[in-house]
Design an enzyme around this catalytic site. Structure first.
Site, PDB file in Angstrom:
ATOM      1  N   CYS A 186       6.815  73.473   4.169  1.00 53.39           N
ATOM      2  CA  CYS A 186       7.299  75.003   3.584  1.00 53.39           C
ATOM      3  C   CYS A 186       6.986  76.335   4.318  1.00 53.39           C
ATOM      4  CB  CYS A 186       5.734  74.351   2.646  1.00 53.39           C
ATOM      5  SG  CYS A 186       6.144  73.341   1.754  1.00 53.39           S
ATOM      6  N   LYS A 240      10.412  78.454   2.642  1.00 56.27           N
ATOM      7  CA  LYS A 240       9.953  78.399   1.591  1.00 56.27           C
ATOM      8  C   LYS A 240      10.387  80.361   1.264  1.00 56.27           C
ATOM      9  CE  LYS A 240       6.864  77.666  -2.539  1.00 56.27           C
ATOM     10  NZ  LYS A 240       6.712  76.919  -3.000  1.00 56.27           N
ATOM     11  N   SER A 279       5.032  80.098 -12.979  1.00 60.34           N
ATOM     12  CA  SER A 279       5.136  80.087 -11.248  1.00 60.34           C
ATOM     13  C   SER A 279       4.677  78.868 -11.318  1.00 60.34           C
ATOM     14  CB  SER A 279       4.822  81.026 -10.887  1.00 60.34           C
ATOM     15  OG  SER A 279       3.180  81.663 -11.171  1.00 60.34           O
ATOM     16  N   ASP A 280       4.638  77.171 -12.520  1.00 61.54           N
ATOM     17  CA  ASP A 280       4.494  76.257 -12.206  1.00 61.54           C
ATOM     18  C   ASP A 280       4.771  75.287 -11.106  1.00 61.54           C
ATOM     19  OD1 ASP A 280       1.805  74.634 -12.771  1.00 61.54           O
ATOM     20  OD2 ASP A 280       1.800  75.440 -15.079  1.00 61.54           O
ATOM     21  N   ASP A 319      11.612  69.760  -4.638  1.00 65.88           N
ATOM     22  CA  ASP A 319      11.387  70.184  -3.541  1.00 65.88           C
ATOM     23  C   ASP A 319      11.833  69.788  -2.053  1.00 65.88           C
ATOM     24  OD1 ASP A 319       9.066  72.435  -2.175  1.00 65.88           O
ATOM     25  OD2 ASP A 319       8.305  70.751  -3.938  1.00 65.88           O
ATOM     26  N   ASP A 361       4.005  67.479  -6.504  1.00 62.98           N
ATOM     27  CA  ASP A 361       4.432  68.535  -7.930  1.00 62.98           C
ATOM     28  C   ASP A 361       4.008  68.164  -8.831  1.00 62.98           C
ATOM     29  OD1 ASP A 361       4.717  71.273  -7.193  1.00 62.98           O
ATOM     30  OD2 ASP A 361       6.512  70.868  -5.804  1.00 62.98           O
ATOM     31  N   THR A 411      24.192  64.602  -0.791  1.00 60.70           N
ATOM     32  CA  THR A 411      24.057  65.034   0.481  1.00 60.70           C
ATOM     33  C   THR A 411      25.687  65.799   0.477  1.00 60.70           C
ATOM     34  OG1 THR A 411      23.772  62.707   0.813  1.00 60.70           O
ATOM     35  CG2 THR A 411      24.547  63.921   2.091  1.00 60.70           C
ATOM     36  N   ASP A 460      -0.798  72.208  -6.443  1.00 63.96           N
ATOM     37  CA  ASP A 460      -1.319  72.059  -4.770  1.00 63.96           C
ATOM     38  C   ASP A 460      -1.017  72.958  -4.319  1.00 63.96           C
ATOM     39  OD1 ASP A 460       1.495  72.330  -6.030  1.00 63.96           O
ATOM     40  OD2 ASP A 460       1.665  70.284  -4.088  1.00 63.96           O
TER      41      ASP A 460
HETATM   42 CO    CO Z   1       3.604  73.260  -6.151  1.00 62.28          CO
HETATM   43 CO    CO Z   2       7.087  72.503  -4.916  1.00 61.10          CO
HETATM   44 CO    CO Z   3      -0.502  72.027 -12.259  1.00 62.24          CO
END
Ligand code: CO
Ligand code: CO
Ligand code: CO
Length: 345
Positions: free
Chosen positions: A16, A19, A47-48, A66, A89, A138, A224
């Protein structure tokens, strides 16, 4: 297993930490026009953690994706971590994940065995979550990348967004911080294997248990804690909820080895990006060491859930979680807006 190919050596940044920074993302998406749909409960504008689409009175579809470059050399473990992170998520929305598709970029240096081990790690972890991987896509590229697009379901009345926290809520965090500092330092050979094994196991631990327990309580908000760090994600929750989030720093669970490395200045680039993004919204009260603050900005790969629920339910919910997740902690509380979006105290 370890193969001859050192996966992390093929990647320019890990997990991450790769990101795009929240601040950069806001700028990149500025002015982008999107359409609405009355059935879209959670969409592009928020932005959830995932989007949510109403199917009927009892069912909404949750979708998320992700993917990231290797955070570990063991391809099977990389697959497990990437899947755990992607599925998270859906849990963060209060949902139950059901189906997933692989997203993969294969570089020239990767052999068949490495590719298969990554896919096997993802498949096995998804299966553990009750998710079937049904296919995927892929491509060839300069660096290895793996992740999932995940679909799940949630009752439309039980959707947990990151913007529902209310004054009087208490915050629970379910995984200790320091993953970004430790994985970055491990690349430089600064961390004992036994410590990293603990971190890898944590990253490959599904947030399923935490989710399954939390949905039995009147949770108001959940997200998260991943690339934007505890403070980046708390910042989004505070702004979205129009509340102030108070973080009681001495209650935060973290890996002490990460603190030591943070004191020595081993801070991943993502932590600086996260600080830049969120620090105007953070008021530091009292004497909180810089090393601790850096851990609060440290990008977490496959981090825990941050859960806001009424104070009167929090102790019981936490006690139940701690039976299976001993490192879960109450880390703060929510009030009407005061001073700033986040208050470190
Ligand atoms: Co998240
Ligand atoms: Co995420
Ligand atoms: Co949530």
């Amino acid at each position: 297993m370890e193969t001859e190919v050192k996966l992390t050596k093929l990647a320019s940044c890990a997990g991450c930490g790769a990101k795009v920074g929240a601040g950069t993302l806001v700028k990149l998406l500025e002015g982008f026009k999107s359409h609405t749909d009355p059935r879209l409960i959670v969409g592009f504008d928020k932005s959830d953690d995932a989007s949510v689409y109403l199917l009927d009175d009892n069912t909404a579809l949750v979708q998320t994706t992700d993917f990231f470059p290797p955070i570990v050399d063991d391809p099977y473990l990389f697959g497990q971590i990437a899947a755990t992170n992607a599925i998270s998520d859906v849990y963060a929305m209060g949902g139950e994940p059901k189906l997933a598709l692989n997203l993969m970029c294969v570089s020239d240096q990767m052999d068949k065995k490495t590719v298969q081990e990554i896919l096997r790690g993802g498949y096995d972890k998804a299966y553990e979550a009750g998710v079937i991987i049904t296919g995927g896509h892929t491509i060839n590229g300069a660096e290895p990348i793996y992740g999932l697009a995940v679909s799940g379901f949630v009752h439309p009345q039980k959707v947990l967004t990151n913007s529902g926290a209310r004054p009087g809520d208490v915050l629970i965090l379910t995984k200790p911080l320091g993953v970004g500092v430790l994985t970055t330092s491990a690349k430089a050979g600064m961390v004992d294997k036994s410590v990293m094994d603990r971190i890898y196991a944590q990253m490959a631990t599904l947030n399923k248990t935490a989710r399954d327990i939390m949905v039995e309580y009147d949770v108001h908000s959940c997200t998260d804690v991943t690339g934007f760090a505890l403070l980046g994600h708390s910042f989004e929750m505070a702004q979205g909820s129009n509340c102030t989030i108070h973080i009681e720093v001495e209650k935060i669970p973290y890996h002490k080895e990460a603190y030591e490395l943070s004191e020595m200045g081993f801070i991943p680039a993502g932590a600086y990006r996260n600080r830049e993004y969120a620090q105007a919204g953070v008021t530091v009260k009292g004497d909180i060491p810089r090393a601790m603050q850096d851990l609060l900005y440290d990008p977490q790969t496959s981090g825990g859930l941050l859960i806001a629920l009424p104070a009167e339910q929090a102790e019981e919910c936490l006690a139940r979680m701690q039976e299976k997740i001993p490192q879960a902690r109450i880390i703060g509380y929510v009030t009407e807006p005061v001073d700033n979006w986040i208050c470190l105290e």
